[in-house]
Design a protein around this motif. Structure first.
Motif, mmCIF file in Angstrom:
data_model
loop_
_atom_site.group_PDB
_atom_site.id
_atom_site.type_symbol
_atom_site.label_atom_id
_atom_site.label_comp_id
_atom_site.label_asym_id
_atom_site.label_seq_id
_atom_site.Cartn_x
_atom_site.Cartn_y
_atom_site.Cartn_z
ATOM 1 N N THR A 238 6.463 -6.553 5.930
ATOM 2 C CA THR A 238 5.209 -5.876 6.264
ATOM 3 C C THR A 238 4.882 -4.837 5.203
ATOM 4 O O THR A 238 5.694 -3.950 4.937
ATOM 5 C CB THR A 238 5.314 -5.183 7.634
ATOM 6 N N ASN B 84 -0.198 -1.474 6.205
ATOM 7 C CA ASN B 84 -1.225 -0.513 5.795
ATOM 8 C C ASN B 84 -1.124 -0.263 4.284
ATOM 9 O O ASN B 84 -0.216 -0.723 3.641
ATOM 10 C CB ASN B 84 -1.090 0.800 6.563
ATOM 11 N N ARG C 34 -4.896 -12.905 -2.728
ATOM 12 C CA ARG C 34 -4.521 -11.893 -1.736
ATOM 13 C C ARG C 34 -3.006 -11.868 -1.588
ATOM 14 O O ARG C 34 -2.289 -12.780 -2.021
ATOM 15 C CB ARG C 34 -5.150 -12.201 -0.380
ATOM 16 N N SER D 83 -8.969 -1.692 4.133
ATOM 17 C CA SER D 83 -7.813 -1.926 5.002
ATOM 18 C C SER D 83 -6.956 -3.009 4.390
ATOM 19 O O SER D 83 -7.393 -3.733 3.481
ATOM 20 C CB SER D 83 -8.248 -2.334 6.413
ATOM 21 N N ALA E 117 1.787 -9.084 7.786
ATOM 22 C CA ALA E 117 0.920 -8.445 6.792
ATOM 23 C C ALA E 117 -0.194 -7.650 7.457
ATOM 24 O O ALA E 117 -0.514 -6.532 7.046
ATOM 25 C CB ALA E 117 0.338 -9.517 5.867
ATOM 26 N N GLN E 118 -0.799 -8.206 8.493
ATOM 27 C CA GLN E 118 -1.957 -7.564 9.098
ATOM 28 C C GLN E 118 -1.602 -6.343 9.932
ATOM 29 O O GLN E 118 -2.474 -5.560 10.291
ATOM 30 C CB GLN E 118 -2.718 -8.570 9.961
ATOM 31 N N SER E 119 -0.328 -6.145 10.227
ATOM 32 C CA SER E 119 0.088 -4.929 10.933
ATOM 33 C C SER E 119 0.488 -3.842 9.953
ATOM 34 O O SER E 119 0.907 -2.752 10.343
ATOM 35 C CB SER E 119 1.263 -5.243 11.875
ATOM 36 N N LYS F 103 -6.255 -5.733 5.521
ATOM 37 C CA LYS F 103 -6.835 -7.046 5.789
ATOM 38 C C LYS F 103 -7.719 -7.517 4.642
ATOM 39 O O LYS F 103 -7.982 -8.713 4.522
ATOM 40 C CB LYS F 103 -7.633 -7.003 7.090
ATOM 41 N N ASP F 104 -8.165 -6.582 3.813
ATOM 42 C CA ASP F 104 -8.997 -6.964 2.674
ATOM 43 C C ASP F 104 -8.199 -7.713 1.618
ATOM 44 O O ASP F 104 -8.710 -8.648 0.994
ATOM 45 C CB ASP F 104 -9.624 -5.725 2.018
ATOM 46 N N ASP G 11 -4.064 -13.461 6.304
ATOM 47 C CA ASP G 11 -3.850 -13.241 7.735
ATOM 48 C C ASP G 11 -2.470 -13.744 8.158
ATOM 49 O O ASP G 11 -2.171 -14.912 8.071
ATOM 50 C CB ASP G 11 -4.935 -13.979 8.523
ATOM 51 N N SER G 12 -1.628 -12.801 8.568
ATOM 52 C CA SER G 12 -0.333 -13.119 9.161
ATOM 53 C C SER G 12 0.076 -11.905 9.974
ATOM 54 O O SER G 12 -0.309 -10.772 9.646
ATOM 55 C CB SER G 12 0.733 -13.434 8.099
#
Length: 345
Positions: free
Chosen positions: A307, A345, A118, A330, A341-343, A332-333, A337-338
């Motif tokens: 990001t 797109n 990922r 999304s 990164a998670q904010s 997130k796939d 998780d951070s």
């Protein structure tokens, strides 16, 4: 001349494959188990890797590692093309891969349920240009069998995937890979030299900064055929870092130190463009004109941040045309998780 270049290209590809294999072989004994404090990062060519250049120059990863109570041994490995980078990651020769978002999607798809690769972070938003020195070519529809389009890796690199997106828009999804047969794998520096010099079968190059800007400045016949932002519908993170789930889980302090270092590097570049340009020249030993580098760094379309932005569309396109089996829904796939990164797109 063109025949000679064809032979040179074939020899160059063979030599590159051989040198990559030797490099991976030499690194293999080090792979054992991903452990805290070991960090080998694959990077390629261009100012899109400036965050890594600054982190290397200022030893930011080591700095944040010490703050977390560990000594991190950082090594930067220079490779060319997403295919070579992906091979290095899967072989365990590196912990973190630096390549386009296209290679990330390829490996994310291929390793689901196994190494579970990922994304770690974006290296920023950069517009990539497809340029040509052929006066007869005014759009991708004008390419003929006599043209060759240089890019880092055919059918794998982000440039190749964006070219496929452009082809799908032009001729439909069924012909998304129509231009693959005209594409050749060539490192950006060599492709730029061929475009500027002219007179070879390399008549187009889908590159990245600063090579595309050097081409436009170095040959008055060179012009832009398309821009990645236009194909993707806006500013996009083209180059990213990614890793295996094992590294993410087994080396949490090293992982966090890397992300923190990248964030600090991004802030430094934004606040100090001239110092950042000097860093690029010092670390890469490139002969790039300093004023040209500053122009790129200060370009409003260039954004240094970790990001990811506007990446999902490319992954969904790759799924739609059958390039990957799994459909990302999304960020997130395909990013760990951070907060940064998670904010995205």
């Amino acid at each position: 001349m063109k025949h000679t270049l064809s032979r040179r290209l074939a020899l160059r590809a063979a030599a590159l494959a051989s040198s990559t294999a030797l490099l991976l072989s030499s690194l293999a004994p080090l792979q054992a188990q991903a452990a805290e404090g070991q960090l080998r990062i694959a990077e390629q060519f261009g100012i899109v890797y400036l965050l890594l250049n600054v982190a290397q120059d200022q030893k930011l990863i080591e700095k944040h590692g010490k703050a977390a109570g560990i000594d991190i041994q950082v090594e930067f490995v220079k490779l060319s093309g997403g295919a070579a980078v992906n091979d290095a990651l899967l072989s365990g020769s590196i912990e973190v891969a630096g390549a386009g978002v296209g290679p990330l999607f390829t490996l994310w798809d291929r390793t689901r349920g196994k190494q579970n690769v990922r994304g770690v972070a974006s290296l920023g938003n950069f517009p990539y240009y497809l340029v040509t020195n052929n006066p007869k070519v005014n759009s991708i529809a004008n390419f003929t069998g006599l043209d060759r389009i240089a890019l880092p890796a055919v059918g794998v690199s982000v440039q190749s995937r964006i070219l496929q997106m452009a082809a799908a828009k032009k001729w439909g999804d069924a012909e998304f890979d129509r231009l693959d047969k005209l594409s050749v794998a060539l490192p950006h520096p060599e492709a730029a030299a061929a475009i500027i010099k002219g007179g070879t079968e390399i008549t187009a190059h889908f590159g990245n900064p600063p090579f595309q800007e050097q081409e436009l400045a170095g040959n008055p016949q060179v012009r832009v055929l398309l821009k990645s932002y236009d194909v993707q519908g806006g500013p996009s993170s083209a180059t990213v870092l990614y890793a295996t789930e094992k590294f993410y889980k087994d080396s949490p302090k090293t992982y966090k130190a890397l992300v923190a270092a990248l964030d600090e590097a991004a802030q430094f570049i934004t606040a100090n463009p001239e110092k950042a340009a000097d860093t690029y020249l010092r670390v890469t030993h490139a002969k790039t004109d300093r004023d040209l580098l500053l122009k790129i760094i200060r370009n409003p379309e260039v954004q240094f941040k970790t990001t990811p932005q506007n990446t999902l569309g490319l992954g969904q396109f790759m799924h739609r045309v059958g390039a990957i089996k799994n459909k990302p829904t999304s960020v997130k796939d395909y990013f760990f998780d951070s907060p940064a990164a998670q904010s995205g797109n």
